[in-house]
Scaffold this active site. Structure first.
Site, PDB file in Angstrom:
ATOM      1  N   LYS A  33     -13.489  -1.062   3.742  1.00  0.00           N
ATOM      2  CA  LYS A  33     -12.884  -1.494   2.308  1.00  0.00           C
ATOM      3  C   LYS A  33     -13.866  -2.103   1.534  1.00  0.00           C
ATOM      4  CE  LYS A  33      -9.809  -4.380   2.059  1.00  0.00           C
ATOM      5  NZ  LYS A  33     -10.044  -5.174   0.354  1.00  0.00           N
ATOM      6  N   ASP A  60     -10.588  -0.289  -2.922  1.00  0.00           N
ATOM      7  CA  ASP A  60      -9.701  -1.150  -2.529  1.00  0.00           C
ATOM      8  C   ASP A  60      -9.184  -2.056  -4.032  1.00  0.00           C
ATOM      9  OD1 ASP A  60      -7.206  -3.112  -2.695  1.00  0.00           O
ATOM     10  OD2 ASP A  60      -8.576  -4.545  -1.301  1.00  0.00           O
ATOM     11  N   LYS A  62      -6.684  -1.530  -7.185  1.00  0.00           N
ATOM     12  CA  LYS A  62      -5.307  -1.411  -7.502  1.00  0.00           C
ATOM     13  C   LYS A  62      -5.065  -1.086  -8.606  1.00  0.00           C
ATOM     14  CE  LYS A  62      -4.785  -5.990  -4.136  1.00  0.00           C
ATOM     15  NZ  LYS A  62      -6.958  -6.601  -3.942  1.00  0.00           N
ATOM     16  N   ASP A  65      -2.476   0.165 -14.997  1.00  0.00           N
ATOM     17  CA  ASP A  65      -2.667   0.601 -16.827  1.00  0.00           C
ATOM     18  C   ASP A  65      -1.399   1.195 -17.255  1.00  0.00           C
ATOM     19  OD1 ASP A  65      -4.232   0.823 -19.334  1.00  0.00           O
ATOM     20  OD2 ASP A  65      -5.888   0.706 -18.195  1.00  0.00           O
ATOM     21  N   THR A 119       0.443 -11.265  -2.169  1.00  0.00           N
ATOM     22  CA  THR A 119       1.028 -12.727  -0.950  1.00  0.00           C
ATOM     23  C   THR A 119       0.431 -13.428  -1.689  1.00  0.00           C
ATOM     24  OG1 THR A 119      -1.224 -11.680   0.176  1.00  0.00           O
ATOM     25  CG2 THR A 119       1.041 -10.793   1.078  1.00  0.00           C
ATOM     26  N   ARG A 210     -13.457 -11.245   7.928  1.00  0.00           N
ATOM     27  CA  ARG A 210     -13.923 -11.804   8.499  1.00  0.00           C
ATOM     28  C   ARG A 210     -14.359 -12.397  10.178  1.00  0.00           C
ATOM     29  NH1 ARG A 210     -12.032 -16.746   4.139  1.00  0.00           N
ATOM     30  NH2 ARG A 210     -10.381 -14.859   4.228  1.00  0.00           N
TER      31      ARG A 210
HETATM   32  O1  C5P Z   1     -11.359 -11.802   5.827  1.00  0.00           O
HETATM   33  P1  C5P Z   1     -10.509 -11.543   6.192  1.00  0.00           P
HETATM   34  O2  C5P Z   1      -9.904 -10.890   7.012  1.00  0.00           O
HETATM   35  O3  C5P Z   1      -9.649 -12.174   5.453  1.00  0.00           O
HETATM   36  O4  C5P Z   1     -10.028 -10.580   4.776  1.00  0.00           O
HETATM   37  C1  C5P Z   1      -8.799 -10.005   4.519  1.00  0.00           C
HETATM   38  C2  C5P Z   1      -8.813  -8.490   2.786  1.00  0.00           C
HETATM   39  O5  C5P Z   1      -7.823  -8.168   2.783  1.00  0.00           O
HETATM   40  C3  C5P Z   1      -9.369  -9.541   1.943  1.00  0.00           C
HETATM   41  O6  C5P Z   1     -10.691  -8.712   1.402  1.00  0.00           O
HETATM   42  C4  C5P Z   1      -8.669  -9.723   1.321  1.00  0.00           C
HETATM   43  O7  C5P Z   1      -8.840  -9.992  -0.336  1.00  0.00           O
HETATM   44  C5  C5P Z   1      -7.767  -8.249   1.650  1.00  0.00           C
HETATM   45  N1  C5P Z   1      -6.024  -9.102   1.105  1.00  0.00           N
HETATM   46  C6  C5P Z   1      -5.719 -10.139   1.550  1.00  0.00           C
HETATM   47  N2  C5P Z   1      -4.151 -10.078   1.695  1.00  0.00           N
HETATM   48  C7  C5P Z   1      -3.395  -8.852   0.790  1.00  0.00           C
HETATM   49  C8  C5P Z   1      -3.916  -8.125  -0.203  1.00  0.00           C
HETATM   50  C9  C5P Z   1      -5.732  -8.006   0.482  1.00  0.00           C
HETATM   51  O8  C5P Z   1      -6.485 -11.083   2.760  1.00  0.00           O
HETATM   52  N3  C5P Z   1      -2.027  -9.312   0.234  1.00  0.00           N
END
Ligand code: C5P
Length: 230
Positions: A33, A60, A62, A65, A119, A210
């Protein structure tokens, strides 16, 4: 194209940092992503590079517009050869339908996904922007609108998957971040599920950052998650 459900979030400030991780990953075992930070820093050329290396890329960005602008942005993204891209459902039914049409007319057709309610937005913030405090009701309404506009699925919290599965088509894709393997650092995520729990609830794709990217051996972390999924 890989059959993996796992989409690794390349949350890096530039191409160099991202390349270090990408070099250690197998395109047959995961998808990637690319979000706003990396795309703004590294640009479409980097996305094309990942595609050429054989990775399925979820762009991603999003988009949100007027319909014409979003349609043209989606067409440009499709031309990069990405596997999935997304728009904000809050842009409305006409905007989503315009995005759908643009992609259907493109040579290469990525999956088109909508974001419902971020979220990160709590009840007070939702009230502030006039949406009312009930996030669940908004998510349900916007997912329905997305499906009616011909969108292929939504990004949602793993805790919303079971609720959405009750009324969306079986083919409607549910893409879930907020995933933490058993024993992993929760970090700043709050409403989480393990990979196996999210898939059991009905999630199609898991966005994981992560717990893979910050591990000393990211490929080993990925394989451990695959094992957990069975
Ligand atoms: O490191 P981690 O597993 O928390 O990363 C989750 C990814 O998903 C990040 O790129 C974060 O911006 C994205 N994301 C999220 N929650 C959302 C939408 C996107 O954690 N509701």
């Amino acid at each position: 194209m890989t059959k993996s459900r796992i989409i690794i979030a390349l949350d890096y400030p530039d191409a160099e940092a991202a390349k270090d991780l990408v070099a250690r990953l197998d395109p047959a075992r995961c998808r990637l992503k690319v979000g706003k930070e990396l795309f703004t820093a590294a640009g479409p050329a980097f996305v094309s590079e990942l595609v050429e290396q054989g990775f399925d890329v979820f762009l991603d960005l999003k988009f949100h517009d007027i319909p014409n602008t979003v349609a043209r942005a989606c067409k440009a993204a499709a031309e990069l050869g990405v596997w999935m891209l997304n728009v904000h459902a809050l842009g409305g039914g006409r905007m989503m339908a315009a995005a759908r049409e643009a992609i259907d007319n493109a040579e290469h057709k990525p999956l088109l996904i909508a974001v419902t309610i971020l979220t990160s937005m709590g009840p007070a913030e939702l009230e502030q922007i006039g949406l009312g405090a009930d996030a669940k009701a908004q998510v349900r309404r916007l997912a329905q609108l997305a499906q009616e506009a011909g969108i292929d699925g939504v990004v949602c919290s793993p805790l919303e998957v079971a609720m959405l599965r009750e009324f969306v088509d079986p083919s409607f894709k549910l893409v879930t971040p907020g995933i933490r393997p058993r024993g992993a650092d929760v970090g700043d995520q709050t409403r989480i599920m393990t990979p196996a729990e999210a898939v059991a609830a009905g999630s199609d794709y898991l966005v994981i950052g992560r717990p893979i990217t910050r591990q000393p051996d990211p490929m080993a972390a990925l394989i451990a998650i695959e094992k957990e999924l069975g």
